[in-house]
Design a protein around this motif. Structure first.
Motif, short mmCIF file in Angstrom:
data_model
loop_
_atom_site.label_atom_id
_atom_site.label_comp_id
_atom_site.label_asym_id
_atom_site.label_seq_id
_atom_site.Cartn_x
_atom_site.Cartn_y
_atom_site.Cartn_z
N MET A 1 0.84 -1.20 0.00
CA MET A 1 0.00 0.00 0.00
C MET A 1 0.88 1.25 0.00
SD MET A 1 -2.90 1.23 2.75
CE MET A 1 -4.03 -0.05 2.27
N GLN A 2 0.51 2.23 -0.83
CA GLN A 2 1.30 3.44 -0.92
C GLN A 2 1.06 4.34 0.30
OE1 GLN A 2 0.53 5.63 -4.51
NE2 GLN A 2 2.61 6.42 -4.60
N LYS A 3 2.14 4.88 0.80
CA LYS A 3 2.05 5.73 1.99
C LYS A 3 1.41 7.07 1.64
CE LYS A 3 4.97 7.96 5.45
NZ LYS A 3 6.35 8.19 5.90
N THR A 4 0.48 7.54 2.49
CA THR A 4 -0.15 8.83 2.30
C THR A 4 0.66 9.91 3.00
OG1 THR A 4 -2.35 7.84 2.17
CG2 THR A 4 -2.23 10.20 2.66
N ILE A 5 0.96 10.98 2.29
CA ILE A 5 1.70 12.09 2.86
C ILE A 5 0.76 13.28 3.01
CG2 ILE A 5 3.87 11.31 1.87
CD1 ILE A 5 3.56 13.57 -0.20
N GLN A 6 1.14 14.19 3.89
CA GLN A 6 0.33 15.38 4.13
C GLN A 6 1.03 16.63 3.61
OE1 GLN A 6 -0.44 17.77 8.01
NE2 GLN A 6 -2.02 16.19 7.98
N ILE A 7 0.28 17.46 2.90
CA ILE A 7 0.75 18.77 2.47
C ILE A 7 -0.11 19.82 3.17
CG2 ILE A 7 0.97 20.39 0.53
CD1 ILE A 7 1.47 18.00 -1.29
N VAL A 8 0.54 20.77 3.82
CA VAL A 8 -0.18 21.84 4.50
C VAL A 8 -0.08 23.13 3.67
CG1 VAL A 8 -0.26 23.32 6.56
CG2 VAL A 8 0.20 20.87 6.79
N ILE A 9 -1.24 23.70 3.36
CA ILE A 9 -1.32 24.98 2.63
C ILE A 9 -1.72 26.06 3.61
CG2 ILE A 9 -2.51 26.25 0.80
CD1 ILE A 9 -2.95 23.53 -0.59
N VAL A 10 -0.90 27.11 3.71
CA VAL A 10 -1.19 28.23 4.62
C VAL A 10 -1.50 29.44 3.75
CG1 VAL A 10 -0.42 29.53 6.62
CG2 VAL A 10 0.51 27.24 6.21
N GLU A 11 -2.79 29.72 3.56
CA GLU A 11 -3.23 30.76 2.63
C GLU A 11 -4.59 31.28 3.07
OE1 GLU A 11 -3.88 33.45 0.33
OE2 GLU A 11 -2.08 32.40 -0.42
N ASP A 12 -4.71 32.61 3.26
CA ASP A 12 -5.96 33.18 3.75
C ASP A 12 -6.97 33.49 2.64
OD1 ASP A 12 -4.15 35.24 2.94
OD2 ASP A 12 -5.44 36.72 3.92
N ASP A 13 -6.53 33.46 1.39
CA ASP A 13 -7.44 33.63 0.26
C ASP A 13 -8.16 32.30 0.04
OD1 ASP A 13 -8.59 33.63 -2.35
OD2 ASP A 13 -7.25 35.25 -2.96
N ILE A 14 -9.43 32.22 0.42
CA ILE A 14 -10.15 30.96 0.41
C ILE A 14 -10.24 30.37 -1.00
CG2 ILE A 14 -12.30 29.80 1.00
CD1 ILE A 14 -10.72 30.85 3.37
N ALA A 50 4.69 16.49 5.02
CA ALA A 50 5.76 16.23 4.05
C ALA A 50 6.18 17.50 3.34
CB ALA A 50 5.30 15.19 3.04
N LEU A 51 5.29 18.51 3.28
CA LEU A 51 5.61 19.76 2.58
C LEU A 51 4.65 20.85 3.05
CD1 LEU A 51 6.75 20.35 -1.00
CD2 LEU A 51 4.63 21.48 -0.33
N ILE A 52 5.14 22.09 3.06
CA ILE A 52 4.33 23.25 3.45
C ILE A 52 4.36 24.28 2.33
CG2 ILE A 52 4.01 25.14 5.10
CD1 ILE A 52 5.62 23.38 7.12
N ILE A 53 3.19 24.79 1.96
CA ILE A 53 3.09 25.93 1.04
C ILE A 53 2.63 27.11 1.88
CG2 ILE A 53 1.94 26.87 -0.99
CD1 ILE A 53 1.62 23.99 -1.98
N MET A 54 3.47 28.14 1.98
CA MET A 54 3.28 29.20 2.97
C MET A 54 3.11 30.57 2.31
SD MET A 54 3.51 29.88 6.40
CE MET A 54 4.61 28.62 7.07
N ASP A 55 1.93 31.19 2.49
CA ASP A 55 1.76 32.58 2.09
C ASP A 55 2.52 33.46 3.08
OD1 ASP A 55 0.92 34.80 0.72
OD2 ASP A 55 -1.07 34.85 1.65
N ILE A 56 3.07 34.55 2.60
CA ILE A 56 3.85 35.42 3.48
C ILE A 56 2.95 36.34 4.30
CG2 ILE A 56 5.50 37.35 3.52
CD1 ILE A 56 7.01 36.00 1.28
N ASN A 57 1.98 36.96 3.65
CA ASN A 57 1.09 37.90 4.35
C ASN A 57 -0.17 37.19 4.82
OD1 ASN A 57 2.74 40.28 3.87
ND2 ASN A 57 2.14 40.06 1.71
N LEU A 58 -0.31 37.08 6.15
CA LEU A 58 -1.45 36.38 6.73
C LEU A 58 -2.17 37.27 7.73
CD1 LEU A 58 0.48 33.04 7.16
CD2 LEU A 58 -1.52 33.36 5.69
#
Length: 228
Positions: A1-14, A50-58
């Motif tokens: 079974m393939q391992k599930t990874i988590q990506i976190v998106i930090v963005e206030d624009d819905i 596993a990875l973070i996508i980060m907006d600068i202005n929050l």
């Protein structure tokens, strides 16, 4: 079974966050979206993504402050910054603080997907097969082999998962509630309140790790950065 990874998106624009979630979703990926620093901090420090996508202005601050905090805690997760075109100085500072890449708004989702895949491949190459060594301990979570001073120790599945969470978040206090939620994920409606305490004690005893696995009274548990 393939391992599930988590990506976190930090963005206030819905709308943008929803678009990113759809663009990056895959069978082996769990995508979590956070709208502010507070929720992002809670998610990142408790879930080991596993990875973070980060907006600068929050709304509640600057994403670069969280980048700095993540790197100060020696968490090796790849971070991709999202930035407006007029914030080159922020991009430079972000990279200096330890971000791995950046994308300026507006951007192509295809380009972002490519950047994400590149960072995930790079991180997997750097960490695959790694054995975590801390003083007299060696933990190989891929092969599920754990040694103390060269002697192998047998751990139960719960103890293995508990150790991975503690070691993966060294120096960070993990709350009892969050540990219980993540350790017992079999759908059980009720978990005895002493189950976590028992698991912690057994893990401490098996590893002889009373100087490493510490109780933070009223909060939870932590694997201290060193055995000092």
């Amino acid at each position: 079974m393939q391992k599930t990874i988590q990506i976190v998106i930090v963005e206030d624009d819905i709308d943008l966050a929803n678009g990113l979630c759809k663009a990056l979703k895959d069978d082996d990926r769990s995508i979590v979206s956070c709208e502010d620093l507070k929720s992002a901090r809670d998610q990142i420090f408790l879930s080991n993504p596993a990875l973070i996508i980060m907006d600068i202005n929050l709304p509640d601050g600057n994403g670069l402050d969280l980048v700095k905090e993540i790197r100060e805690k020696n968490i090796p997760v790849p971070i991709i910054l999202l930035s407006a075109n007029d914030t080159d100085s922020d991009i430079v500072r972000g990279l200096e603080l330890g971000a791995d890449d950046y994308v300026t708004k507006p951007f192509s989702l295809r380009v972002l997907r490519a950047r994400v895949n590149t960072q995930l491949r790079k991180h997997e190459t750097e960490t695959s097969g790694d054995v975590i060594k801390i003083d007299r301990y060696a933990f190989d979570f891929d092969r599920m082999m754990f040694t103390v001073s060269g002697e192998e120790v047998n751990l139960s599945k719960i103890e293995q998962r508990l150790l991975k969470m503690l070691v993966g978040n060294r120096g960070i206090t993990l709350s009892r509630d969050n540990l219980v939620d993540r350790l017992w994920t079999d759908g059980a409606e009720y978990v005895d309140e002493n189950a976590l305490s028992v698991a912690i004690k057994r893990l401490r005893d098996k590893l002889d790790a009373k100087d490493y696995i510490k109780t933070v009274y009223g909060l939870g548990y932590t694997w201290v950065s060193s055995g000092d």
